[in-house]
Structures are given as C-alpha cells and as structure tokens.
Design a protein around this motif. Structure first.
Motif, mmCIF file in Angstrom:
data_model
loop_
_atom_site.group_PDB
_atom_site.id
_atom_site.type_symbol
_atom_site.label_atom_id
_atom_site.label_comp_id
_atom_site.label_asym_id
_atom_site.label_seq_id
_atom_site.Cartn_x
_atom_site.Cartn_y
_atom_site.Cartn_z
ATOM 1 N N CYS A 1 -3.500 -1.234 -24.987
ATOM 2 C CA CYS A 1 -3.252 0.504 -24.827
ATOM 3 C C CYS A 1 -3.752 0.823 -23.411
ATOM 4 C CB CYS A 1 -4.617 0.779 -25.930
ATOM 5 S SG CYS A 1 -4.375 0.445 -27.355
ATOM 6 N N ALA A 2 -4.307 0.167 -22.586
ATOM 7 C CA ALA A 2 -4.569 0.491 -21.283
ATOM 8 C C ALA A 2 -3.054 0.622 -20.390
ATOM 9 C CB ALA A 2 -5.529 -0.349 -20.626
ATOM 10 N N GLY A 3 -2.477 -0.816 -20.898
ATOM 11 C CA GLY A 3 -1.194 -1.101 -20.372
ATOM 12 C C GLY A 3 -0.139 0.087 -20.676
ATOM 13 N N LEU A 4 -0.037 0.566 -21.994
ATOM 14 C CA LEU A 4 0.818 1.734 -22.074
ATOM 15 C C LEU A 4 0.628 2.825 -21.537
ATOM 16 C CD1 LEU A 4 1.125 1.131 -26.128
ATOM 17 C CD2 LEU A 4 2.927 0.668 -24.272
ATOM 18 N N ALA A 5 -0.891 3.204 -21.315
ATOM 19 C CA ALA A 5 -1.251 4.280 -20.675
ATOM 20 C C ALA A 5 -0.662 4.331 -19.127
ATOM 21 C CB ALA A 5 -2.867 4.575 -20.722
ATOM 22 N N GLY A 6 -0.699 3.219 -18.603
ATOM 23 C CA GLY A 6 -0.477 2.938 -17.364
ATOM 24 C C GLY A 6 1.321 3.148 -17.190
ATOM 25 N N SER A 7 2.040 2.514 -18.193
ATOM 26 C CA SER A 7 3.240 2.849 -18.269
ATOM 27 C C SER A 7 3.759 4.390 -18.180
ATOM 28 C CB SER A 7 4.132 2.142 -19.466
ATOM 29 O OG SER A 7 3.996 0.935 -19.232
ATOM 30 N N PHE A 8 2.888 4.857 -18.775
ATOM 31 C CA PHE A 8 3.301 6.414 -19.014
ATOM 32 C C PHE A 8 2.918 7.002 -17.719
ATOM 33 C CE2 PHE A 8 3.682 10.584 -20.816
ATOM 34 C CZ PHE A 8 2.684 11.527 -20.135
ATOM 35 N N TYR A 9 1.844 6.591 -17.046
ATOM 36 C CA TYR A 9 1.556 7.229 -15.870
ATOM 37 C C TYR A 9 2.387 7.288 -14.925
ATOM 38 C CZ TYR A 9 -1.001 7.941 -11.763
ATOM 39 O OH TYR A 9 -1.602 8.520 -10.290
ATOM 40 N N SER B 1 1.059 -1.231 0.051
ATOM 41 C CA SER B 1 -0.029 -0.051 0.042
ATOM 42 C C SER B 1 0.737 1.250 -0.115
ATOM 43 C CB SER B 1 -0.895 0.137 1.255
ATOM 44 O OG SER B 1 -0.147 -0.242 2.253
ATOM 45 N N TYR B 2 2.151 1.164 0.220
ATOM 46 C CA TYR B 2 2.951 2.175 0.051
ATOM 47 C C TYR B 2 3.325 2.553 -1.102
ATOM 48 C CZ TYR B 2 3.230 1.549 5.110
ATOM 49 O OH TYR B 2 2.889 1.384 6.506
ATOM 50 N N GLY B 3 3.421 1.766 -2.067
ATOM 51 C CA GLY B 3 3.521 1.823 -3.457
ATOM 52 C C GLY B 3 4.860 1.989 -3.819
ATOM 53 N N ILE B 4 5.292 2.560 -4.812
ATOM 54 C CA ILE B 4 6.639 2.837 -5.403
ATOM 55 C C ILE B 4 6.797 4.322 -5.729
ATOM 56 C CG2 ILE B 4 8.185 2.388 -7.190
ATOM 57 C CD1 ILE B 4 6.509 0.123 -8.051
ATOM 58 N N LEU B 5 8.141 4.701 -5.180
ATOM 59 C CA LEU B 5 8.406 6.204 -5.301
ATOM 60 C C LEU B 5 9.339 6.307 -6.177
ATOM 61 C CD1 LEU B 5 8.247 6.572 -1.241
ATOM 62 C CD2 LEU B 5 6.251 7.299 -2.964
ATOM 63 N N ASP B 6 9.689 7.483 -6.481
ATOM 64 C CA ASP B 6 11.098 7.911 -7.292
ATOM 65 C C ASP B 6 10.978 7.284 -8.433
ATOM 66 O OD1 ASP B 6 12.863 8.772 -4.272
ATOM 67 O OD2 ASP B 6 11.417 10.212 -5.676
ATOM 68 N N ILE B 7 9.792 7.097 -9.188
ATOM 69 C CA ILE B 7 10.486 6.338 -10.502
ATOM 70 C C ILE B 7 10.846 7.302 -11.516
ATOM 71 C CG2 ILE B 7 8.788 5.009 -12.308
ATOM 72 C CD1 ILE B 7 6.626 4.747 -10.371
ATOM 73 N N PRO B 8 11.699 6.803 -12.150
ATOM 74 C CA PRO B 8 12.432 7.811 -13.085
ATOM 75 C C PRO B 8 11.596 8.105 -14.216
ATOM 76 C CG PRO B 8 13.343 5.482 -13.181
ATOM 77 C CD PRO B 8 12.488 5.391 -12.043
ATOM 78 N N PRO B 9 11.840 9.598 -14.393
ATOM 79 C CA PRO B 9 10.870 9.743 -15.784
ATOM 80 C C PRO B 9 11.317 9.157 -16.979
ATOM 81 C CG PRO B 9 12.622 11.574 -15.016
ATOM 82 C CD PRO B 9 12.787 10.522 -13.993
ATOM 83 N N LEU B 10 11.136 9.582 -18.011
ATOM 84 C CA LEU B 10 11.418 8.922 -19.317
ATOM 85 C C LEU B 10 12.441 9.490 -19.938
ATOM 86 C CD1 LEU B 10 7.741 9.232 -20.631
ATOM 87 C CD2 LEU B 10 9.021 7.072 -20.381
ATOM 88 N N SER C 1 5.590 9.421 -11.200
ATOM 89 C CA SER C 1 6.717 9.111 -10.376
ATOM 90 C C SER C 1 6.452 8.308 -9.009
ATOM 91 C CB SER C 1 8.011 10.245 -9.995
ATOM 92 O OG SER C 1 7.632 10.983 -8.921
ATOM 93 N N VAL C 2 5.114 8.395 -8.753
ATOM 94 C CA VAL C 2 4.875 7.621 -7.677
ATOM 95 C C VAL C 2 3.490 6.751 -7.961
ATOM 96 C CG1 VAL C 2 3.340 8.201 -5.283
ATOM 97 C CG2 VAL C 2 5.429 9.355 -5.857
ATOM 98 N N LEU C 3 3.566 5.512 -7.517
ATOM 99 C CA LEU C 3 2.414 4.636 -7.819
ATOM 100 C C LEU C 3 1.839 4.033 -6.534
ATOM 101 C CD1 LEU C 3 3.199 2.086 -10.595
ATOM 102 C CD2 LEU C 3 1.670 3.777 -10.783
ATOM 103 N N THR C 4 0.439 4.044 -6.582
ATOM 104 C CA THR C 4 0.014 3.442 -5.429
ATOM 105 C C THR C 4 -1.192 2.674 -5.869
ATOM 106 O OG1 THR C 4 -1.211 5.473 -5.003
ATOM 107 C CG2 THR C 4 0.721 5.044 -3.330
ATOM 108 N N PRO C 5 -1.364 1.519 -5.129
ATOM 109 C CA PRO C 5 -2.535 0.590 -5.765
ATOM 110 C C PRO C 5 -4.035 1.285 -5.640
ATOM 111 C CG PRO C 5 -1.207 -0.543 -4.201
ATOM 112 C CD PRO C 5 -0.939 0.809 -3.831
ATOM 113 N N GLY C 6 -4.168 2.267 -4.717
ATOM 114 C CA GLY C 6 -5.235 2.911 -4.520
ATOM 115 C C GLY C 6 -5.730 3.725 -5.822
ATOM 116 N N THR C 7 -4.798 4.158 -6.447
ATOM 117 C CA THR C 7 -5.021 4.713 -7.813
ATOM 118 C C THR C 7 -5.918 4.043 -8.885
ATOM 119 O OG1 THR C 7 -2.939 5.556 -7.711
ATOM 120 C CG2 THR C 7 -4.360 6.125 -9.735
ATOM 121 N N PHE C 8 -5.643 2.754 -8.693
ATOM 122 C CA PHE C 8 -6.499 1.568 -9.820
ATOM 123 C C PHE C 8 -7.619 0.938 -8.967
ATOM 124 C CE2 PHE C 8 -3.182 2.912 -12.511
ATOM 125 C CZ PHE C 8 -2.076 2.813 -11.678
#
Lengths: 254, 284, 328
Positions: C222-230, C136-145, C235-242
């Motif tokens: 396509c949804a997967g790609l949208a997710g990758s971009f997001y 639930s803490y998710g992933i932080l500091d995901i590098p940008p593109l 740069s932060v991912l939490t499960p609650g977004t989905f």
C-alpha cells in the motif's frame, strides 16, 4: 498416541532432559510429577515444538514431530496450557476461545477478505463452537468480560478452554490445578475427566498430589531430567526412590 | 596508501565524536529507560549555543563549550522532569513527546538563527603533519576531548557512589530503589551527564564541520547505530562501536562516497539487529 | 445492527466524494485533499502492520520505492503509466517480501530500530544511485496519470488536480475496504492475538511468522502504491521527501489518531494534515501548531483522537452523575 524415544535435551553443558521414553495411550490420563527443576515443563516444550530436542524422537500417531514448529504440532492435534497462565488479555473471554477455534474452522484467506457466504457460515459456526466450549468449561456467563479482568482461577480455566478450542487429540496441561482451593479442585478434576470422556488423551504436570493420585491413570516421575519411576498411582506413591527424590530436594544444593 | 592512512585518521576523529553522542544516548536510554529521540536536538543546540556565545557574543570558545554543557545539562533535567517522566515506560507516548520536542527545538532554532549553515571559527589553525598525513589541531583536540571525557565518565561510573548508583538503576530499577538509591536524583544526574556529553559532541562537530538546525538527525541515527553495534549500557561497547562506524565513515568514501559509507554502516546495523541484537558487548 | 453500521460509514464516504466538487475552484484545497488521501493510505497501511505489535519506522522508505519505481519505469523504460503505477506497488512488496521473514522474526523494539535504518538506507540508495534516480536532483517532469477514456462516454484528463482527487479517493477507499475486511475478519483477530501473546497464538495453530510477514508485505504494498501516485501527481521526486521524518510522521499520525481502532489511523492522518494547514498563514510557526496538537493529544487523550467519543461520553456520564448526586 504419543511416544517419546530417547528424548534428550541439552542446554549448553547442562543436560536438562535425559533419555526419556514414555508413552501416552489413547484415552488415558498420564501424570508427570517430580520436584521443581526436574524438567517437566521442558519436556512439554519439547513435545509441543517450543524447544528443539538435542536427540531422540517424539512420535505422535506414529509420525515424528520433533523439531516441528509449535503451530504445525498444534495443527496435528496436540494442544497445551502454560504454567504461567497465558491468555489474550485484550480480548473478551469469548473472543479468546474464538481465536483458538480458527484451527477447527479451517477458514481460508480470500474467503475472509471477500466475506463470502461460506465464510459467514463458518464464522457463525466458530462462534457457536466457542460458546459451547465455554459452556463446557463453565465460563459462558463471563463470555463478554475482558480476559484481563478475570479472577486468577478463571483465567486458568480460560487457558484450558483455549487449548480445548484448538480441538486437539492430545491435551498437555501444565500445572492446571495450581493454587486451587479444594472446591475448585474438585470441579477442575471433574472437568479433566469430562475432557477425557470426550475422547481426548491427556498428559498433565502437577505438584498437587491429591489431584494427581485422584485423576491419573498412570504416572511418570522425573528428577534431574531422568525418569525415576513409573506406574499406577498406588505403585508410585509407595516407591521409595520417588519419596527420596522429594525428600532429598533440600540437600540437592551440594 | 597515504590516502588510506589519511582516511583512517579522519575516521578516528569522526569515530570519537560518535562515541560522545553514543555515550550520552546510552546513559539516557539504559538508565532512564526512555526513548529520547530528541537527543540529537540537544547535540544540535550544543553547537548553536557555542556558535552564539563565541561568534555573536565573542566569548572565548572554551568557556562557551563549558557553558553549553552546563546549560544543556540543566535543560535535559527540565525535559526529563516535565516531559519524559510522565511517560516513562509508555513507548508510544514517548515517541510523540520526542517528535514534538524535535520539531519544537528545530523550529525555535530556525526562527532564531535562520536555516543557513553556520561556522564556528577555529581557535587553533595549526596542522599536525606526519609524512603526508595532515591532522588539524582542531580535530586532534576533538579526539583528545573525546578520550578525556570518555575516561572521565568511565572513572565516574566505576569509582564514585553516584556512578555505581547509575549502574544499579540501569540494571534493576526496583532493586536499586529498594537499596535506598534515590532513583529520581540519579535520573536527573544521568540526564544531565547525557545531555552535557551531547552538547560537547555537537559543539565539536560544529567546530570541525558546520552548524545547522538539521544536524541532529544524522547524529541521532549514528548514535543509535553505535549503541546497537556496541551494545546498550556498555561504555566500552560505545567506544568500539563508535570507532568501527567512524572508520567506515572515514574509509569508504575513499572508494565510493559518503552516502555509500552511511549505507554500509547502517546495513551493518540492520544485520546486527537480525543476527545479534544485543550488540558486541551488550547485556540487555 | 449491520445496516446501522453501513449507514454510519456511508455518510463520511459520501462527504468525501462530494467534497472535491465544493473545493473545485481552489487549487490549494484540492491539493490538501489529495495529500490527505495519500496520508490516509500511508497511516492505515502502517497501522495494519502494527496490529501484530510490530512498529515499522521505515514506512516512508517503501513509499520511496514505489515512487521511484513508477517514475523510472515510465521515464527511462517507457512503461505505460498505469503499468508503472502498479509496478511501484509490486516492487515495494517484492522488496518487503525479500526481507520480511528475517526481519519479522526480530523482537518488537529491535524491529522498530531496524525499520528506522531500513528507511534511511532506502533514501540513501535513492540519493546515491544517480544513474537511475537522478541523485539529489531527483526526477523532474514525471508524466501525470495520462487519460482514461471510454469512447462515447467520457474522458478523464489528469492534467489538472481535480481528477487526481477522485483517483486518490478511489484508491484510498479500495485500500481501506481491503484493510477493513482484514481487520474485522478472523484474520484481524489472529493478527491481534499475535500482538498480545505470540507463544499462545503459536500453541493454537497460528503460523506467527507467516502472519507477521504477510501483513508487513501488505502494508508495504500500500505504501508503494501511495508512492507511485505521489510521483505522478507531484511530477517531481526528490529523495529528501522520504527522509526519517516522512516515516516518523506516518507513525505519529497513527499514534495521535489512536492505533487501537481502525478509524484511528484515518482520523490521525486527516487531522494532522489539515490542522497545520489552517494555520499556514504563520508559515514559520506551522510546526508549533503540529507540536501543539501532538502534546494536547498525549497529555489529555492518550488513547488517541479516535477515543474522543468514548472520552466525551464518559465525561458526560461523570458530570451528570456528579450533578445527580449533588441534587440528591
């Protein structure tokens, strides 16, 4: 062209089709008649892959097609209409036939995506082809009408056009003349003969005796899923068993 | 072994709450034939009304329960009349209506009460102890209420004219209308019963656990899961389905976690939808 | 006229290409632009799936798969960012393909419920698989593109929002072009025929199972790609977004915009992303605005926003006919 051998279908404990052996030779019009519930549409469903047989074979041009999916059987050259007319309600009349012409056109996935010149050519051909079929059926003046807005009789014709567009070698018609007045009937009979003249074989289910006697080369009579009689229209008409199974319908409840 | 028995008991408690939610849902779905996705919000409102009445206004908890059931029954009738009836049979539009209602109700609650969790204090704090198994009276009474309401509903459906009319409408709308059944009245009645059951379920859940604006979503998902498992339109199916899912929710956390329990439950539902969509006892 | 149509589409496309330039100073507007891009991709790909009559209520789950795949591959396995980005889509389509045939066999109503639970299960897995996803803490500091540079020509540095606008715009246009080609070709026609009558479609040679499964996989890709971009943008991912709501919002975008037309999904996504933001000053009451739009549309415009031009035309015709009759 088509041959069934020992074709049987059980639904649970009920034997709906019992050991049917019939043939359709190239270029003939075979009629299937019998009282309601005799299994005629079930027979069609078995031949066209909408039902799996419990036993027996269905040989189309020598190959056993029993157990195949409907679309595979359609690709092999067998098309059908449905008793309760099926059409694509949200498409125009022309679109209905175009969609059915896809089989004939043989278009690939990627050429459609990239809109190649090959695709565009096939695309144009398909629409021409569809229009020709509509002209043949006599619905071309309604080609841009929404299919749902057609009169019932015209929807029936559209159903036939759709089946024709799939370019079958064998055409199965399920009660094509139902609910038609004599004038419509004559036109429809002409149409069926014209289809046969175009090189197709036809198998049809019908209750309208005048139509059946008029247009079929041979007739097979079914009752309770079993063959009761077969032969030329004249022979079948005089067959006492056949008369009995129609007269005996009322007593069947016992 | 004790832990297992304890979790079976816990599962049984959770199961009955699911049953109540599912019963309300199955009535609304099968009789009114609407996609009432906002049913979870009725459940949530039940909890909040009881909270407000008993904690803020100091009214006796049991009376609060009754008031909540009545109020939400009436709310349900109003919702059906003004929102859902118009879109009966139109799936896409009713999804939008439901989503709109969910947002509306949740926002109203958050604006009025804030989004923090709340608690409804226990009326009875005694705990039944059998060996090493502990069952707070609160939970036991929740089960009792659940069983009583289920039986009451069952008897109502079987024995009363209105109940039978509800069954008729669920099976064949036109046929029932032709028999002279006032379909609108039965729809209103069904909605009232369905929402009242949801309100009680929500209040019970709120009393045992917590009250929060987002509690409806989880209840809804589980409610639908129970109905799919047990079969739409079947009271017995709702009971069996609710208990099975309740047991999964009670036992699995012993070996894994609550999330895994939900995963197991929902994967089961997915499999049911693929293999036997009408559920264990369903008819449709 | 074909050139007519191209012009009609070119205008809005040009508008969107120029828009970020105008919004440049304002980080907030750029952010909305980017979110619009993501939502347009999600809504359009979901709409593509619905052309066969299947309504997927778990689309957000595939976005989740894409997002976490790309993030995890980048951070835990040292994948190059663009490789991971694409893998997000690939893993999403792989999961979709694995289950496509069994689930598309299922009747429409059950398919909707099934995908609803599928989306929930995917989110729960993201919550539970703590080793991979951070729970639930998710992933932080995901590098940008990262940076795209063509030596001597230019360097695009993805450390600000501005380049992201063009990236998502480019991605969206590519995806929309692909989906549009499907829609207008015989493929689209076949898909729609399946929605209307599966048996009839099968009887004329359409492999219904294949079509349903393939379009489902395409949509999920396509949804997967949208997710990758997001993932790389946020740069932060939490499960609650989905959660369930993420999937439900996507279908709401499609329905409000009008699922029948191709542009419906686009319009729905744009309107429902932008309009609530206009009212962001009343943050707490923002959902009311959203709900307001929803109710306005279903009560007055059942065919969706995309049907507005026709409706307006029909109303004008009705009014002018009325006037003509009055004057006669």
């Amino acid at each position: 062209m088509l041959e069934t051998r020992g074709l049987t279908k059980n639904f649970g404990g009920l034997r709906a089709i019992n050991d049917i052996n019939l043939t359709v030779t190239a270029g003939e019009i075979l009629g299937i008649i019998g009282p309601n519930g005799a299994g005629k549409t079930t027979l069609f469903n078995l031949i066209t892959g909408f039902l799996q047989p419990t036993g027996g074979e269905v040989l189309f041009e020598g190959k056993n097609i029993a157990g195949n999916k409907p679309h595979t059987i359609a690709e092999l050259g067998v098309a059908r209409t449905f008793q309760l007319d099926r059409i694509f309600h949200d498409f125009t009349v022309l679109q209905n036939v175009v969609v059915a012409s896809r089989l004939h056109a043989g278009i690939g996935f990627w050429e459609a995506i990239f809109n190649t010149s090959g695709y565009r050519r096939k695309h144009v051909n398909t629409w021409d082809y569809a229009l020709k079929i509509l002209q043949f059926i006599g619905l071309d003046d309604k080609k841009d009408e929404l299919a749902r807005n057609l009169a019932h009789g015209h929807q029936k014709m559209l159903g036939m056009a759709i089946a024709l567009a799939a370019n079958p070698k064998l055409l199965l018609l399920d009660e094509p003349f139902a609910g038609m007045n004599p004038r419509e009937l004559d036109a429809a009979l002409e149409l069926v003969r014209a289809i046969r003249a175009g090189g197709k074989s036809i198998m049809l289910i019908e209750h309208n005796m005048r139509a059946v006697m008029n247009v079929c080369d041979r007739i097979v009579v079914l009752n309770f899923g079993t063959e009761v009689a077969r032969g030329s229209p004249e022979k079948v008409r005089q067959n006492t068993d056949v008369i009995q199974c129609y007269l005996g319908v009322g007593k069947r409840a016992a | 072994m004790d832990a297992l028995l304890q979790s079976i008991v816990n599962g049984f408690v959770i199961g009955w709450i699911y049953v109540l939610v599912a019963l309300g849902l199955t009535i609304v779905f099968s009789i009114m034939r609407i996609v009432q996705f906002a049913h979870g919000e009725i459940y949530m409102l039940g909890a909040f009304i009881v909270y407000y009445l008993s904690v803020v206004l100091g009214i006796n908890v049991f009376i609060a329960f009754v008031i909540a059931a009545i109020v939400l029954g009436l709310v349900g009738i109003a919702l059906e009349r003004f929102f859902f009836r118009r879109f009966r049979g139109q799936v896409e539009s009713s999804i939008i209506v439901a989503v709109g209602l969910i947002l509306l109700l949740q926002t109203i609650v958050v604006v009025s009460f804030g989004s923090q969790d709340k608690w409804i204090p226990s009326v009875v704090t005694e705990i039944i102890t059998v060996g090493n198994i502990r069952l707070p009276w609160e939970r036991a009474s929740a089960v009792l209420i659940g069983i009583i309401l289920t039986l009451a509903l069952f008897l109502f459906i079987q024995k009363t004219k209105s109940g039978q009319a509800m069954v008729a409408v669920a099976q064949d709308l036109e046929g029932a209308a032709l028999q002279g059944i006032n379909v609108d009245r039965i729809s209103a009645l069904s909605m009232a019963i369905g929402c009242a059951l949801a309100a009680v379920a929500g209040a019970l859940m709120g009393a045992i656990f917590t009250v929060s604006p987002s509690m409806g979503g989880f209840a809804m998902a589980n409610g639908i899961a129970v109905i799919i498992l047990g079969g739409l339109g079947s009271v017995a199916g709702a009971v069996i389905g609710g208990l099975i899912l309740g047991f999964i929710a009670g036992i699995v956390p012993l070996y894994a976690s609550t999330h895994v329990a939900s995963i197991v439950g929902f994967v089961l539902i997915i499999l049911i939808l693929i293999i036997r969509p009408r559920g264990l006892l369903g008819r449709d | 006229m074909k050139s007519d149509r191209i012009l009609r589409y070119l205008a809005p496309i040009l508008l969107f290409i120029l828009l970020p330039l105008f919004l440049q100073g304002n980080q907030y507007y750029l952010h909305i632009f980017i979110i619009c891009g993501i939502n347009v991709i999600l809504a359009s790909s979901l709409r593509a799936i619905t052309t066969t009559g299947q309504v997927s209520l778990g689309h957000g789950g595939f976005m989740c798969i894409g997002a976490y795949t790309s993030a995890v591959l980048t951070m835990k396995f040292g994948f190059p960012v663009y490789g991971a980005f694409f893998m997000g889509g690939l893993v999403a389509i792989a999961v979709a393909a694995a289950i496509a045939y069994p689930i598309t066999r299922v009747k429409t109503v059950y398919f909707a419920m099934l995908t609803l639970f599928l989306g929930i299960v995917i989110m729960l897995i993201a919550l539970e698989w703590r080793d991979m996803t951070g729970g639930s803490y998710g992933i932080l500091d995901i590098p940008p593109l990262g940076t795209i540079s063509i030596p001597g020509l230019f360097t695009i540095d993805f450390s600000t929002k501005f380049p992201h606008c063009y990236f998502i715009l480019f991605l969206a246009l590519l995806i929309l072009l692909f989906l549009y080609r499907i829609e207008r070709s015989y493929l689209g026609m076949t898909l729609k025929s399946i929605a209307q009558d599966e048996f009839l479609a099968a009887s004329i040679g359409t492999n219904v199972a294949n079509f349903k499964a393939i379009i489902f996989c395409v949509g999920c890709f396509c949804a997967g790609l949208a997710g990758s971009f997001y993932a790389h943008y946020n740069s932060v991912l939490t499960p609650g977004t989905f959660d369930i709501f993420s999937s439900i919002y996507i279908i709401v975008h499609v329905i409000v915009g009008g699922g029948k037309k191709f542009s419906g999904a686009i319009i729905g996504a744009l309107v429902l992303t932008v309009v609530p933001e206009i009212f962001r000053v009343v943050k707490e009451f923002q959902p009311f605005v959203f709900v307001g739009v929803l109710f306005l549309v279903i009560f007055f415009l059942p065919e969706g926003l995309a049907g507005l031009p026709e409706r307006v035309r029909a109303e004008i015709k009705r009014i002018s006919k009325g006037r003509a009759q009055n004057n006669a």
